[in-house]
Design a protein around this motif. Structure first.
Motif, short mmCIF file in Angstrom:
data_model
loop_
_atom_site.label_atom_id
_atom_site.label_comp_id
_atom_site.label_asym_id
_atom_site.label_seq_id
_atom_site.Cartn_x
_atom_site.Cartn_y
_atom_site.Cartn_z
N LEU A 37 0.82 -1.22 0.00
CA LEU A 37 0.00 0.00 0.00
C LEU A 37 0.85 1.26 0.00
N SER A 38 1.95 1.22 0.72
CA SER A 38 2.79 2.40 0.81
C SER A 38 3.66 2.60 -0.43
N GLU A 39 3.89 1.53 -1.19
CA GLU A 39 4.74 1.62 -2.38
C GLU A 39 3.97 2.03 -3.63
N GLN A 40 2.69 1.73 -3.68
CA GLN A 40 1.91 2.02 -4.88
C GLN A 40 1.29 3.41 -4.76
N PRO A 41 1.33 4.16 -5.84
CA PRO A 41 0.71 5.50 -5.79
C PRO A 41 -0.81 5.38 -5.70
N LEU A 42 -1.40 6.29 -4.96
CA LEU A 42 -2.85 6.30 -4.82
C LEU A 42 -3.45 7.15 -5.94
N LEU A 43 -4.51 6.68 -6.49
CA LEU A 43 -5.14 7.35 -7.63
C LEU A 43 -6.44 8.00 -7.21
N PHE A 44 -6.35 8.89 -6.21
CA PHE A 44 -7.55 9.54 -5.71
C PHE A 44 -7.98 10.72 -6.58
N GLY A 45 -7.10 11.20 -7.39
CA GLY A 45 -7.44 12.33 -8.26
C GLY A 45 -6.55 13.53 -7.98
N GLU A 46 -6.81 14.59 -8.74
CA GLU A 46 -6.00 15.81 -8.66
C GLU A 46 -6.82 16.96 -8.11
N PHE A 47 -7.24 16.84 -6.87
CA PHE A 47 -7.95 17.93 -6.21
C PHE A 47 -7.52 17.96 -4.75
N GLU A 49 -8.85 17.74 -1.70
CA GLU A 49 -9.23 16.71 -0.75
C GLU A 49 -8.51 15.39 -1.01
N ALA A 50 -8.25 15.11 -2.29
CA ALA A 50 -7.53 13.88 -2.63
C ALA A 50 -6.11 13.93 -2.09
N GLY A 51 -5.48 15.10 -2.17
CA GLY A 51 -4.12 15.24 -1.64
C GLY A 51 -4.08 15.04 -0.13
N SER A 52 -5.04 15.62 0.59
CA SER A 52 -5.06 15.45 2.05
C SER A 52 -5.43 14.01 2.43
N LEU A 53 -6.29 13.38 1.62
CA LEU A 53 -6.63 11.98 1.87
C LEU A 53 -5.41 11.09 1.65
N THR A 54 -4.60 11.40 0.63
CA THR A 54 -3.38 10.64 0.38
C THR A 54 -2.43 10.75 1.56
N LYS A 55 -2.25 11.95 2.09
CA LYS A 55 -1.38 12.14 3.25
C LYS A 55 -1.91 11.40 4.47
#
Length: 134
Positions: A37-47, A49-55
């Motif tokens: 999970l930590s090695e694969q990039p998350l594909l939440f989108g480019e907005f 909330e997605a950035g804060s969810l990724t963090k």
């Protein structure tokens, strides 16, 4: 009920160590998954909330990995302690058995017992200074 304040069942300790080993192996499976999970990039989108969810997701994965490492460390410690205790008791038992056998050979105190055991077990009887190690 007999007093078991000094009773140690060595096979139970060995079973406990084997179970701890099983638990350590079980801990590696979720940890391996967390690593993927930590090695694969998350594909939440480019907005935003997605950035804060990724963090938040990365922080949660790191925290879970830390917790699993702590549990694995505690299990490993318990396994090492239990193994040390079991080995100590086994060595003490062996030492007492050797000392008793040696004392019996020196004094001949075991001769009557060995004669009886030899007759019961189909031996020839007589003093041979030995015994069954078990």
């Amino acid at each position: 009920m007999q007093d078991q304040s000094y009773y140690v069942h060595l096979e139970s300790l060995k079973d406990f160590v084997r179970e701890l080993e099983t638990q350590i192996h079980a801990m590696s499976k979720p940890n391996d998954f967390l690593l993927t999970l930590s090695e694969q990039p998350l594909l939440f989108g480019e907005f935003g909330e997605a950035g804060s969810l990724t963090k938040a997701h990365q922080a949660a994965v790191a925290e879970m990995q830390g917790l699993l490492d702590q549990v694995k460390g505690a299990i490993t410690f318990a396994q090492e302690v239990t193994t040390t205790v079991a080995d100590g008791y086994a060595a003490a038992d062996e030492s007492v058995a050797v000392d008793m056998n040696h004392a019996g050979q020196q004094t001949g105190l075991l001769d009557p017992l060995l004669n009886v055991l030899g007759g019961v077990l189909g031996g020839t009887g007589g003093s041979h200074g030995g015994g069954n190690k078990g």
